[in-house]
Design a protein around this motif. Structure first.
Motif, PDB file in Angstrom:
ATOM      1  N   THR A 183     -14.687  77.071  88.179  1.00  0.00           N
ATOM      2  CA  THR A 183     -14.953  77.065  89.617  1.00  0.00           C
ATOM      3  C   THR A 183     -14.811  75.637  90.128  1.00  0.00           C
ATOM      4  O   THR A 183     -15.455  74.722  89.637  1.00  0.00           O
ATOM      5  CB  THR A 183     -16.358  77.607  89.928  1.00  0.00           C
ATOM      6  N   GLY A 184     -13.934  75.463  91.100  1.00  0.00           N
ATOM      7  CA  GLY A 184     -13.665  74.137  91.635  1.00  0.00           C
ATOM      8  C   GLY A 184     -12.335  73.606  91.131  1.00  0.00           C
ATOM      9  O   GLY A 184     -11.993  73.783  89.953  1.00  0.00           O
ATOM     10  N   SER A 207     -11.256  78.514  93.564  1.00  0.00           N
ATOM     11  CA  SER A 207     -11.607  77.365  94.391  1.00  0.00           C
ATOM     12  C   SER A 207     -11.296  77.651  95.853  1.00  0.00           C
ATOM     13  O   SER A 207     -10.489  78.531  96.172  1.00  0.00           O
ATOM     14  CB  SER A 207     -10.830  76.134  93.927  1.00  0.00           C
ATOM     15  N   ARG A 208     -11.929  76.892  96.741  1.00  0.00           N
ATOM     16  CA  ARG A 208     -11.703  77.061  98.170  1.00  0.00           C
ATOM     17  C   ARG A 208     -10.480  76.306  98.665  1.00  0.00           C
ATOM     18  O   ARG A 208     -10.087  76.464  99.815  1.00  0.00           O
ATOM     19  CB  ARG A 208     -12.942  76.627  98.949  1.00  0.00           C
ATOM     20  N   SER A 209      -9.867  75.479  97.836  1.00  0.00           N
ATOM     21  CA  SER A 209      -8.607  74.852  98.230  1.00  0.00           C
ATOM     22  C   SER A 209      -7.551  75.943  98.414  1.00  0.00           C
ATOM     23  O   SER A 209      -7.554  76.944  97.698  1.00  0.00           O
ATOM     24  CB  SER A 209      -8.145  73.858  97.161  1.00  0.00           C
ATOM     25  N   GLY A 210      -6.656  75.732  99.357  1.00  0.00           N
ATOM     26  CA  GLY A 210      -5.656  76.750  99.661  1.00  0.00           C
ATOM     27  C   GLY A 210      -4.713  77.023  98.496  1.00  0.00           C
ATOM     28  O   GLY A 210      -4.474  76.159  97.650  1.00  0.00           O
ATOM     29  N   HIS A 227      -6.795  81.044  92.056  1.00  0.00           N
ATOM     30  CA  HIS A 227      -7.296  82.050  92.977  1.00  0.00           C
ATOM     31  C   HIS A 227      -8.050  81.350  94.099  1.00  0.00           C
ATOM     32  O   HIS A 227      -8.998  80.595  93.846  1.00  0.00           O
ATOM     33  CB  HIS A 227      -8.233  83.019  92.254  1.00  0.00           C
ATOM     34  N   GLU A 228      -7.626  81.600  95.317  1.00  0.00           N
ATOM     35  CA  GLU A 228      -8.277  80.979  96.470  1.00  0.00           C
ATOM     36  C   GLU A 228      -9.488  81.797  96.889  1.00  0.00           C
ATOM     37  O   GLU A 228      -9.398  83.012  97.091  1.00  0.00           O
ATOM     38  CB  GLU A 228      -7.307  80.876  97.640  1.00  0.00           C
ATOM     39  N   ALA A 229     -10.637  81.140  96.997  1.00  0.00           N
ATOM     40  CA  ALA A 229     -11.851  81.792  97.472  1.00  0.00           C
ATOM     41  C   ALA A 229     -11.891  81.726  98.991  1.00  0.00           C
ATOM     42  O   ALA A 229     -11.677  80.665  99.582  1.00  0.00           O
ATOM     43  CB  ALA A 229     -13.080  81.111  96.885  1.00  0.00           C
ATOM     44  N   GLU A 231     -13.706  82.129 102.827  1.00  0.00           N
ATOM     45  CA  GLU A 231     -14.941  81.588 103.400  1.00  0.00           C
ATOM     46  C   GLU A 231     -16.145  82.462 103.083  1.00  0.00           C
ATOM     47  O   GLU A 231     -17.257  81.980 102.902  1.00  0.00           O
ATOM     48  CB  GLU A 231     -14.795  81.453 104.914  1.00  0.00           C
ATOM     49  N   SER A 232     -15.922  83.778 102.991  1.00  0.00           N
ATOM     50  CA  SER A 232     -17.041  84.692 102.739  1.00  0.00           C
ATOM     51  C   SER A 232     -17.300  84.916 101.261  1.00  0.00           C
ATOM     52  O   SER A 232     -18.238  85.607 100.888  1.00  0.00           O
ATOM     53  CB  SER A 232     -16.764  86.051 103.400  1.00  0.00           C
ATOM     54  N   ASP A 233     -16.451  84.337 100.404  1.00  0.00           N
ATOM     55  CA  ASP A 233     -16.573  84.585  98.970  1.00  0.00           C
ATOM     56  C   ASP A 233     -17.604  83.699  98.297  1.00  0.00           C
ATOM     57  O   ASP A 233     -18.065  84.001  97.206  1.00  0.00           O
ATOM     58  CB  ASP A 233     -15.225  84.371  98.267  1.00  0.00           C
ATOM     59  N   ARG A 234     -17.927  82.564  98.911  1.00  0.00           N
ATOM     60  CA  ARG A 234     -18.861  81.642  98.274  1.00  0.00           C
ATOM     61  C   ARG A 234     -20.226  81.806  98.899  1.00  0.00           C
ATOM     62  O   ARG A 234     -20.380  81.589 100.095  1.00  0.00           O
ATOM     63  CB  ARG A 234     -18.379  80.199  98.446  1.00  0.00           C
ATOM     64  N   PRO A 235     -21.244  82.211  98.132  1.00  0.00           N
ATOM     65  CA  PRO A 235     -22.576  82.362  98.709  1.00  0.00           C
ATOM     66  C   PRO A 235     -23.047  81.037  99.294  1.00  0.00           C
ATOM     67  O   PRO A 235     -22.908  79.999  98.673  1.00  0.00           O
ATOM     68  CB  PRO A 235     -23.437  82.785  97.518  1.00  0.00           C
TER      69      PRO A 235
END
Length: 389
Positions: A183-184, A207-210, A227-229, A231-235
């Motif tokens: 993660t990250g 990760s949230r990076s595109g 795999h891009e996370a 906005e709603s995927d990360r608590p």
């Protein structure tokens, strides 16, 4: 000589470039290192942007920077080093308490008293200057071919510390890991992905990076899956109660959708809820390695009974990694050589921003693509070519 320091101000600390005397005398067991480059990481961001730094007792300033690449300028007669050698140095120093067995045995990264010092971070001058005097016992020799990416040895050592500890822990069972989830996708996340791929693991990075980001491209270049996370995927913390609710989708649904149970999960994002999500998602007998550090904000609503059952009944192991010992540094050097041989040029590609020393105090870390490096002197190869003309 020029140095980047954090200083005590009227109302708060601040970071600036200043002139300080260059070191001259060295002891028989010391070396004078000419600094070539210093890498910047999340800790440096906290120091530069958030003005976080623990100065030596009674001092008004401290040189920052802890990811060193340099060459020996002068070597004491009992140091075991010679001028021109490429080196790095350990960051943490032992607490000095005779009762602290880890520090007494060269494992100050496991210090029990929390009274250790760290160069450039906690109560000891760092490496973001032109010349550094160092005890030979804390200096690590690098092969010359590591010069282009040698500044990555310190962060890679944190990854290696995990693997070295896992090798000991997993003697408890016949264990052959096949799948890793990270993660990250910052520098540590990418180095972890490279390491996992060099070991032949099926590797997934979330990760949230595109998906079209440079970070994602580096992950895919080593054969890992990105795999891009959303906005709603990360608590995250809700505005009302300041609590993060876990297992409400996000990472849980993502892993289920992949149809995997990772043998190893590496939390490299520093987002606390993901650590607890990972405990549930880890395969039986698996290992969760926590490398990211929490921001410390808010509270979490944790399903403790579920996590208790997962950890106890499925023999899961959770370990953290920060800093590293000489053994981890030496393993990191060999690993980086292996990665370079497997994925030529990828390591140097991670060094996306090359900075001058004057840029550090006002650096906007949010604009760094992957990894920023402050160049203090020409690379080893350039210096030698110049000297030969």
């Amino acid at each position: 000589m020029k140095a980047v320091v954090i200083k005590n101000g009227t109302d708060k600390q601040y970071v600036t470039v200043t002139d300080i005397p260059a070191p001259e005398a060295i002891g028989p067991d010391q070396v004078l290192i000419r600094v070539l480059s210093v890498g910047l990481d999340g800790t440096d961001r906290e120091i530069v942007q958030d003005r976080y730094g623990v100065l030596p007792e009674g001092a008004e300033q401290m040189i920052i920077g802890h990811e060193l690449l340099g060459t020996i300028e002068r070597a004491g007669e009992a140091s075991g080093f010679s001028p021109g050698q490429l080196v790095t140095a350990l960051v943490r120093r032992p607490c000095g308490d005779p009762a602290c067995l880890p520090c007494g045995s060269g494992q100050q990264d496991f210090c029990e008293t929390a009274r250790y010092t760290e160069r450039g971070i906690r109560a000891a001058d760092g490496f973001l200057c032109e010349y550094v005097v160092e005890q030979a016992s804390y200096v690590v020799l690098l092969p010359d071919d590591c010069a282009p990416y040698g500044v990555l040895v310190e962060p890679q050592s944190i990854v290696e510390k995990v693997w070295n500890q896992v090798a000991l822990i997993q003697q408890r069972v016949r264990w052959v890991p096949r799948t890793a989830l990270i993660t990250g996708s910052g520098p540590l996340g990418i180095l972890t992905a490279l390491t996992s791929r060099s070991l032949g693991l099926e590797t997934h990075v979330w990760s949230r990076s595109g998906s079209d980001s440079v970070n994602a491209e580096f992950v895919r270049r080593c054969g890992a899956h990105y795999h891009e996370a959303g906005e709603s995927d990360r608590p995250d913390l809700d505005a009302a109660g300041g609590e993060a609710k876990l297992f409400a989708g996000g990472m849980d649904e993502f892993v289920s959708g992949l149809g995997i149970r990772p043998d190893m999960i590496w939390e490299c994002s520093g987002h606390t809820p993901l650590t607890f999500e990972a405990m549930k998602l880890l395969a039986p007998n698996g290992v969760l390695a926590v490398l990211g550090v929490t921001s410390g904000r808010g509270r979490m609503n944790i399903p403790c009974d579920v996590l208790n059952q997962e950890i106890v009944l499925k023999n899961k192991c959770i370990i953290g990694s920060v800093n590293a010992s000489r053994h981890d540094f030496e393993t990191a050097i060999r690993r980086l050589q292996t990665i370079e041989a497997s994925f030529p040029g990828l390591l140097t590609g991670l060094l996306t921003q090359k900075l001058g020393i004057e840029q550090v105090p006002n650096l906007d870390f949010s604009k760094i693509t992957v990894k920023a490096v402050v160049e203090m002197a020409p690379p080893v190869s350039d210096k030698r070519m110049t000297a030969s003309k």
